[in-house]
Design a protein around this motif. Structure first.
Motif, PDB file in Angstrom:
ATOM      1  N   SER A   1      14.699  13.937   7.516  1.00  0.00           N
ATOM      2  CA  SER A   1      14.329  15.251   6.970  1.00  0.00           C
ATOM      3  C   SER A   1      15.506  15.923   6.288  1.00  0.00           C
ATOM      4  N   ALA A   2      16.724  15.628   6.749  1.00  0.00           N
ATOM      5  CA  ALA A   2      17.913  16.215   6.124  1.00  0.00           C
ATOM      6  C   ALA A   2      18.080  15.712   4.699  1.00  0.00           C
ATOM      7  N   TYR A   3      17.684  14.462   4.422  1.00  0.00           N
ATOM      8  CA  TYR A   3      17.760  13.936   3.064  1.00  0.00           C
ATOM      9  C   TYR A   3      16.946  14.809   2.108  1.00  0.00           C
ATOM     10  N   VAL A   4      15.731  15.141   2.531  1.00  0.00           N
ATOM     11  CA  VAL A   4      14.841  15.894   1.647  1.00  0.00           C
ATOM     12  C   VAL A   4      15.383  17.288   1.392  1.00  0.00           C
ATOM     13  N   TRP A   5      15.755  17.994   2.458  1.00  0.00           N
ATOM     14  CA  TRP A   5      16.282  19.347   2.288  1.00  0.00           C
ATOM     15  C   TRP A   5      17.543  19.350   1.441  1.00  0.00           C
TER      16      TRP A   5
ATOM     17  N   GLY B   1       8.690  25.328  -8.237  1.00  0.00           N
ATOM     18  CA  GLY B   1       7.764  24.212  -8.120  1.00  0.00           C
ATOM     19  C   GLY B   1       8.372  22.921  -8.635  1.00  0.00           C
ATOM     20  N   ALA B   2       9.030  22.982  -9.798  1.00  0.00           N
ATOM     21  CA  ALA B   2       9.656  21.786 -10.368  1.00  0.00           C
ATOM     22  C   ALA B   2      10.802  21.285  -9.490  1.00  0.00           C
ATOM     23  N   ILE B   3      11.569  22.205  -8.914  1.00  0.00           N
ATOM     24  CA  ILE B   3      12.697  21.813  -8.056  1.00  0.00           C
ATOM     25  C   ILE B   3      12.200  21.105  -6.795  1.00  0.00           C
ATOM     26  N   LEU B   4      11.129  21.609  -6.187  1.00  0.00           N
ATOM     27  CA  LEU B   4      10.555  20.943  -5.016  1.00  0.00           C
ATOM     28  C   LEU B   4      10.098  19.525  -5.361  1.00  0.00           C
ATOM     29  N   LEU B   5       9.458  19.380  -6.507  1.00  0.00           N
ATOM     30  CA  LEU B   5       8.979  18.071  -6.925  1.00  0.00           C
ATOM     31  C   LEU B   5      10.137  17.108  -7.177  1.00  0.00           C
ATOM     32  N   CYS B   6      11.155  17.586  -7.895  1.00  0.00           N
ATOM     33  CA  CYS B   6      12.297  16.716  -8.230  1.00  0.00           C
ATOM     34  C   CYS B   6      13.102  16.357  -6.987  1.00  0.00           C
ATOM     35  N   GLY B   7      13.374  17.347  -6.138  1.00  0.00           N
ATOM     36  CA  GLY B   7      14.193  17.094  -4.963  1.00  0.00           C
ATOM     37  C   GLY B   7      13.536  16.124  -4.000  1.00  0.00           C
ATOM     38  N   ALA B   8      12.256  16.344  -3.696  1.00  0.00           N
ATOM     39  CA  ALA B   8      11.564  15.460  -2.755  1.00  0.00           C
ATOM     40  C   ALA B   8      11.415  14.052  -3.319  1.00  0.00           C
ATOM     41  N   THR B   9      11.124  13.945  -4.622  1.00  0.00           N
ATOM     42  CA  THR B   9      10.986  12.626  -5.238  1.00  0.00           C
ATOM     43  C   THR B   9      12.311  11.875  -5.243  1.00  0.00           C
ATOM     44  N   THR B  10      13.404  12.576  -5.565  1.00  0.00           N
ATOM     45  CA  THR B  10      14.715  11.924  -5.570  1.00  0.00           C
ATOM     46  C   THR B  10      15.101  11.466  -4.176  1.00  0.00           C
ATOM     47  N   ALA B  11      14.809  12.262  -3.167  1.00  0.00           N
ATOM     48  CA  ALA B  11      15.124  11.861  -1.799  1.00  0.00           C
ATOM     49  C   ALA B  11      14.388  10.587  -1.406  1.00  0.00           C
ATOM     50  N   ALA B  12      13.146  10.427  -1.859  1.00  0.00           N
ATOM     51  CA  ALA B  12      12.340   9.278  -1.464  1.00  0.00           C
ATOM     52  C   ALA B  12      12.595   8.045  -2.322  1.00  0.00           C
ATOM     53  N   CYS B  13      12.854   8.249  -3.615  1.00  0.00           N
ATOM     54  CA  CYS B  13      12.899   7.119  -4.556  1.00  0.00           C
ATOM     55  C   CYS B  13      14.247   6.933  -5.232  1.00  0.00           C
TER      56      CYS B  13
ATOM     57  N   ILE C   1       0.822  -1.217   0.000  1.00  0.00           N
ATOM     58  CA  ILE C   1       0.000   0.000   0.000  1.00  0.00           C
ATOM     59  C   ILE C   1       0.854   1.265   0.000  1.00  0.00           C
ATOM     60  N   PRO C   2       1.808   1.451   0.932  1.00  0.00           N
ATOM     61  CA  PRO C   2       2.641   2.658   0.850  1.00  0.00           C
ATOM     62  C   PRO C   2       3.490   2.696  -0.414  1.00  0.00           C
ATOM     63  N   ARG C   3       3.896   1.515  -0.913  1.00  0.00           N
ATOM     64  CA  ARG C   3       4.648   1.465  -2.169  1.00  0.00           C
ATOM     65  C   ARG C   3       3.806   2.013  -3.318  1.00  0.00           C
ATOM     66  N   THR C   4       2.548   1.620  -3.354  1.00  0.00           N
ATOM     67  CA  THR C   4       1.640   2.106  -4.396  1.00  0.00           C
ATOM     68  C   THR C   4       1.445   3.609  -4.290  1.00  0.00           C
ATOM     69  N   LEU C   5       1.223   4.096  -3.083  1.00  0.00           N
ATOM     70  CA  LEU C   5       1.014   5.536  -2.894  1.00  0.00           C
ATOM     71  C   LEU C   5       2.258   6.332  -3.290  1.00  0.00           C
TER      72      LEU C   5
ATOM     73  N   ASP D   1       6.067   6.439   6.846  1.00  0.00           N
ATOM     74  CA  ASP D   1       6.949   7.481   7.375  1.00  0.00           C
ATOM     75  C   ASP D   1       7.609   8.257   6.242  1.00  0.00           C
ATOM     76  N   THR D   2       8.039   7.534   5.204  1.00  0.00           N
ATOM     77  CA  THR D   2       8.627   8.191   4.039  1.00  0.00           C
ATOM     78  C   THR D   2       7.619   9.114   3.372  1.00  0.00           C
ATOM     79  N   LEU D   3       6.396   8.630   3.218  1.00  0.00           N
ATOM     80  CA  LEU D   3       5.350   9.444   2.600  1.00  0.00           C
ATOM     81  C   LEU D   3       5.073  10.707   3.407  1.00  0.00           C
ATOM     82  N   ASN D   4       4.966  10.563   4.716  1.00  0.00           N
ATOM     83  CA  ASN D   4       4.695  11.723   5.566  1.00  0.00           C
ATOM     84  C   ASN D   4       5.826  12.743   5.505  1.00  0.00           C
ATOM     85  N   LEU D   5       7.046  12.261   5.290  1.00  0.00           N
ATOM     86  CA  LEU D   5       8.203  13.150   5.258  1.00  0.00           C
ATOM     87  C   LEU D   5       8.221  14.015   4.004  1.00  0.00           C
ATOM     88  N   VAL D   6       7.941  13.401   2.839  1.00  0.00           N
ATOM     89  CA  VAL D   6       8.071  14.143   1.575  1.00  0.00           C
ATOM     90  C   VAL D   6       6.769  14.803   1.137  1.00  0.00           C
ATOM     91  N   LEU D   7       5.643  14.390   1.708  1.00  0.00           N
ATOM     92  CA  LEU D   7       4.356  14.888   1.231  1.00  0.00           C
ATOM     93  C   LEU D   7       4.214  16.408   1.324  1.00  0.00           C
TER      94      LEU D   7
END
Length: 344
Positions: free
Chosen positions: A127-131, A253-265, A70-74, A203-209
């Motif tokens: 959280s440091a990963y995302v920033w 907007g694009a940088i936020l999307l790319c940075g958070a996605t790269t940190a998570a995936c 389920i979290p993988r799908t989300l 937890d990963t989802l809550n961090l980057v969402l």
């Protein structure tokens, strides 16, 4: 009104009515793919276990397996939507059909920043990963744009593509140089660099969402500005648009999307390249429709790639970053062959 004018108006109205219907069909496809994602995996599960897990029960091994999907799908849904939307934004900002978070080096910039944080500064907080990834993506985007702006003609699409390609190669080499001496982190970093959603947790989802929601909001609100920028800088300025501010806002907007996605995936490539082109075939170049279509289509494509990776390599899995590369590389070659150099 002449008959020809009436016919043209009727055709436009019919075409406009098809866009909401097409979006609804895409959303239905995405919902079906979400169900397939929780139902298909390395372990076969029954329908009863699927519905029990969706209701929060984890009494059997099968139910626990579904609960982990389920979290993988989300994550696959929000990451695919983020990458598809970021690709459409970057292509609109640069007016470059080859623009993509991977091709312009933005994902690799985020990757290098995270690797440096791990290897040199002992970064451990999630959280440091995302920033760190967002900062790395932002610095790389600015660097590529500045390099592409040098010389006569400013930031032309071809110069931006070349600057992004050269920067990507350099960042890959730097990342490898940082990782090689560090055997303690090399295994985890290499696995993460492939790009995947298999290790997703809530937890990963809550961090980057929060970062992704901010990126989605900024990007979607930039649709009208991107339509104006598509007319050219001089005409956009003549219409009262602040060109530099419009580009910067959409870029954030694009940088936020790319940075958070790269940190998570990890760095997942080609989704941001393929999706906007396919969506333009459906809805044209109006960013008010192109951006939401790119988000839904990107989510569907990444989720489909993840499900395909589980099926093709049973009982093992192929990471989604590998599957998207197989899809995107031929598509990239087709775009390059289709576009003449003077048109890029």
């Amino acid at each position: 009104m002449t008959p020809s004018t009436a016919a043209t108006s009727t055709a436009r109205g019919a075409h406009g009515a098809l866009k909401p219907l097409s979006l609804l069909c895409l959303l239905t496809l995405l919902a079906a793919l979400c169900f397939l994602s929780v139902a298909i995996g390395t372990r076969e599960v029954s329908w009863e276990e699927i519905f029990a897990a969706l209701n929060g029960q984890v009494n059997t091994v099968g139910e626990a397996a579904v609960a982990m999907r389920i979290p993988r799908t989300l994550l696959a849904v929000i990451a695919g939507a983020a990458l598809g939307l970021a690709g459409a934004i970057m292509q609109g900002v640069t007016r470059n059909p080859l623009a993509d978070p991977g091709i312009l080096g933005v994902n690799l910039g985020a990757t290098l920043a995270v690797v440096i944080g791990l290897a040199w500064f002992g970064m451990s907080l999630a959280s440091a990963y995302v920033w760190t990834a967002i900062i790395g993506a932002g610095v790389t985007a600015v660097f590529v744009y500045l390099i592409g702006s040098l010389g006569r003609g400013g930031a032309t699409p071809l110069k931006l593509a070349l600057a992004g390609a050269a920067t990507s190669i350099a960042l890959s080499c730097f990342t490898l140089a940082v990782v090689l001496p560090r055997n303690d982190i090399a295994g985890g970093v290499r696995s993460w660099q492939i790009g995947g959603v298999g290790g997703a947790t809530f937890d990963t989802l809550n961090l980057v969402l929060p970062f992704l929601l901010a990126g989605f909001a900024i990007s979607l609100l930039s649709a009208r500005k991107l339509n104006t920028l598509a007319l050219g800088d001089e005409l956009a300025a003549g219409l009262g648009e602040k060109v530099a501010l419009a580009r910067a806002t959409a870029g954030i907007g694009a940088i936020l999307l790319c940075g958070a996605t790269t940190a998570a995936c990890g760095p997942i490539g080609f989704v941001g390249l393929v999706v906007p082109h396919l969506c333009r075939l459906l809805v044209g170049v109006d960013h008010r429709w192109l951006l939401p279509f790119s988000a839904v289509f990107g989510a569907s494509l990444l989720l489909l790639a993840d499900v395909a990776g589980r099926i093709l390599a049973r009982p093992s899995e192929i990471e989604v970053g590998v599957v998207t590369a197989f899809i995107g590389a031929p598509f990239f070659i087709w775009i390059v062959r289709r576009q003449r150099v003077r048109d890029l």
